[in-house]
Design a protein around this motif. Structure first.
Motif, mmCIF file in Angstrom:
data_model
loop_
_atom_site.group_PDB
_atom_site.id
_atom_site.type_symbol
_atom_site.label_atom_id
_atom_site.label_comp_id
_atom_site.label_asym_id
_atom_site.label_seq_id
_atom_site.Cartn_x
_atom_site.Cartn_y
_atom_site.Cartn_z
ATOM 1 N N GLU A 1 10.879 41.943 -34.767
ATOM 2 C CA GLU A 1 12.210 41.412 -35.060
ATOM 3 C C GLU A 1 12.510 40.215 -34.139
ATOM 4 O O GLU A 1 12.014 40.153 -33.015
ATOM 5 C CB GLU A 1 13.276 42.501 -34.899
ATOM 6 C CG GLU A 1 13.470 43.086 -33.510
ATOM 7 C CD GLU A 1 12.289 43.888 -32.969
ATOM 8 O OE1 GLU A 1 12.279 44.132 -31.745
ATOM 9 O OE2 GLU A 1 11.356 44.246 -33.724
ATOM 10 N N PRO A 2 13.318 39.261 -34.653
ATOM 11 C CA PRO A 2 13.644 38.094 -33.826
ATOM 12 C C PRO A 2 14.337 38.515 -32.525
ATOM 13 O O PRO A 2 15.097 39.482 -32.501
ATOM 14 C CB PRO A 2 14.616 37.301 -34.702
ATOM 15 C CG PRO A 2 14.385 37.769 -36.090
ATOM 16 C CD PRO A 2 13.925 39.194 -35.986
ATOM 17 N N THR A 3 14.064 37.788 -31.470
ATOM 18 C CA THR A 3 14.702 38.045 -30.184
ATOM 19 C C THR A 3 16.142 37.549 -30.225
ATOM 20 O O THR A 3 16.434 36.496 -30.779
ATOM 21 C CB THR A 3 13.925 37.319 -29.064
ATOM 22 O OG1 THR A 3 12.564 37.742 -29.129
ATOM 23 C CG2 THR A 3 14.497 37.621 -27.691
ATOM 24 N N ILE A 4 17.031 38.339 -29.670
ATOM 25 C CA ILE A 4 18.440 37.943 -29.563
ATOM 26 C C ILE A 4 18.697 37.593 -28.097
ATOM 27 O O ILE A 4 18.473 38.432 -27.220
ATOM 28 C CB ILE A 4 19.363 39.110 -29.969
ATOM 29 C CG1 ILE A 4 19.058 39.596 -31.395
ATOM 30 C CG2 ILE A 4 20.837 38.713 -29.834
ATOM 31 C CD1 ILE A 4 19.244 38.573 -32.478
ATOM 32 N N GLY A 5 19.121 36.359 -27.852
ATOM 33 C CA GLY A 5 19.377 35.935 -26.470
ATOM 34 C C GLY A 5 18.079 35.715 -25.726
ATOM 35 O O GLY A 5 17.502 34.648 -25.779
ATOM 36 N N ALA B 1 11.651 29.426 -33.568
ATOM 37 C CA ALA B 1 11.726 30.820 -34.007
ATOM 38 C C ALA B 1 10.449 31.219 -34.754
ATOM 39 O O ALA B 1 9.878 30.420 -35.499
ATOM 40 C CB ALA B 1 12.932 31.007 -34.930
ATOM 41 N N ALA B 2 10.011 32.418 -34.514
ATOM 42 C CA ALA B 2 8.905 33.058 -35.258
ATOM 43 C C ALA B 2 7.517 32.489 -34.977
ATOM 44 O O ALA B 2 6.572 32.798 -35.688
ATOM 45 C CB ALA B 2 9.179 33.040 -36.766
ATOM 46 N N VAL B 3 7.371 31.672 -33.950
ATOM 47 C CA VAL B 3 6.026 31.172 -33.624
ATOM 48 C C VAL B 3 5.172 32.242 -32.941
ATOM 49 O O VAL B 3 3.952 32.124 -32.872
ATOM 50 C CB VAL B 3 6.078 29.911 -32.720
ATOM 51 C CG1 VAL B 3 6.728 28.747 -33.459
ATOM 52 C CG2 VAL B 3 6.782 30.190 -31.395
ATOM 53 N N GLY B 4 5.846 33.290 -32.412
ATOM 54 C CA GLY B 4 5.097 34.391 -31.801
ATOM 55 C C GLY B 4 5.269 34.508 -30.292
ATOM 56 O O GLY B 4 4.427 35.111 -29.625
ATOM 57 N N THR C 1 12.538 33.818 -24.456
ATOM 58 C CA THR C 1 13.802 33.347 -25.041
ATOM 59 C C THR C 1 13.791 33.485 -26.565
ATOM 60 O O THR C 1 12.745 33.667 -27.182
ATOM 61 C CB THR C 1 14.083 31.865 -24.671
ATOM 62 O OG1 THR C 1 13.093 31.027 -25.290
ATOM 63 C CG2 THR C 1 14.057 31.669 -23.164
ATOM 64 N N ALA C 2 14.977 33.382 -27.147
ATOM 65 C CA ALA C 2 15.137 33.455 -28.602
ATOM 66 C C ALA C 2 14.981 32.052 -29.184
ATOM 67 O O ALA C 2 15.602 31.109 -28.710
ATOM 68 C CB ALA C 2 16.513 34.008 -28.945
ATOM 69 N N GLY C 3 14.142 31.927 -30.217
ATOM 70 C CA GLY C 3 13.874 30.611 -30.779
ATOM 71 C C GLY C 3 14.904 30.120 -31.781
ATOM 72 O O GLY C 3 14.975 28.931 -32.072
#
Ligand code: GTP
Ligand code: MG
Length: 213
Positions: A36-40, A15-18, A62-64
């Motif tokens: 914002e973070p990806t959902i799914g 998550a959040a690596v870009g 994809t979401a991390g």
């Protein structure tokens, strides 16, 4: 003007690596400071024109976040290519990238093209790092002296290897990542979604390795 050859590409990484930021840079040449973070997962397409062929990437971003991990096989199952992304300032993200590579090698298409991508190189203010890490820190002295009770830590709430001056140190050596990529026959890149450095190259080099048929 050849007919575009469609290629399914999946982006994986902590998550959040870009991941979403790298795709946004590739697809729209834009960057969002607070994405914002990806959902799914998100789906995007973009063409890549080479001299002898046009590749149309169908990208699954994809979401991390760990709670989405079990969805990943749906996205990499039929993928011809994958970009596994980590953050050069965060060691744990490189470990996570290696575990994604292992999972792909075990479970994805055996011919899948994998690119290992170290993102956020713009944060590395000085590659040598250490020599300027002890600068004074006027920027974050907003804590007034009057309440000196129990808020220790607030002024030094930097993350990872960030120094007090706002300098960010590299947490994953380029040579180490490159050596790992070579051992595992991965393409290797370092990028900044923020400045755009290296982003096009990731997709262009993958496109070159795709064989239309
Ligand atoms: P998930 O969807 O949760 O898996 O995260 P992600 O990997 O898609 O990360 P995302 O693209 O959402 O970026 C996370 C944060 O990092 C955002 O605030 C971005 O603005 C920032 N960011 C992404 N790429 C870069 C980069 O190259 N440099 C800098 N400085 N920040 C970046
Ligand atoms: Mg995302």
């Amino acid at each position: 003007p050849a007919k575009p050859f469609q290629t399914k590409l999946v982006l994986l990484g902590e998550a959040a690596v870009g991941k979403s930021s790298v795709v946004l840079r590739f697809v729209s040449n834009e960057f969002a400071e607070n994405k914002e973070p990806t959902i799914g997962a998100a789906f995007l397409t973009q063409k890549c024109r080479l001299e002898d062929k046009v590749i149309k990437f169908e990208i699954w971003d994809t979401a991390g976040q760990e709670r989405f991990h079990s969805l990943a096989p749906m996205y990499y199952r039929n993928a011809q290519a994958s970009a596994v992304i980590y953050d050069v300032t965060k060691a744990s993200s490189f470990e996570k990238a290696k575990s994604w590579v292992k999972e792909l090698q075990r479970q994805a298409n055996p011919n899948i093209i994998i690119a290992l991508v170290g993102n956020k190189i713009d944060l590395l203010t000085s590659e040598a790092g250490v020599e300027s890490a002890s600068e004074s820190n006027p920027a974050s002295s907003e804590d007034a002296e009057e309440d000196d009770e129990d808020d220790e830590g607030t002024a030094t709430a930097t993350t990872g290897a960030a120094g007090a001056s706002g300098e960010t140190l590299r947490a994953v050596a380029k040579e180490e990542a490159k050596a790992y990529a070579e051992e595992n026959e991965l393409l290797f890149f370092e990028t900044s979604a923020k400045t755009g450095d290296g982003v096009i190259e990731v997709f262009t080099e993958i496109a070159k390795k795709i064989n239309p048929q």
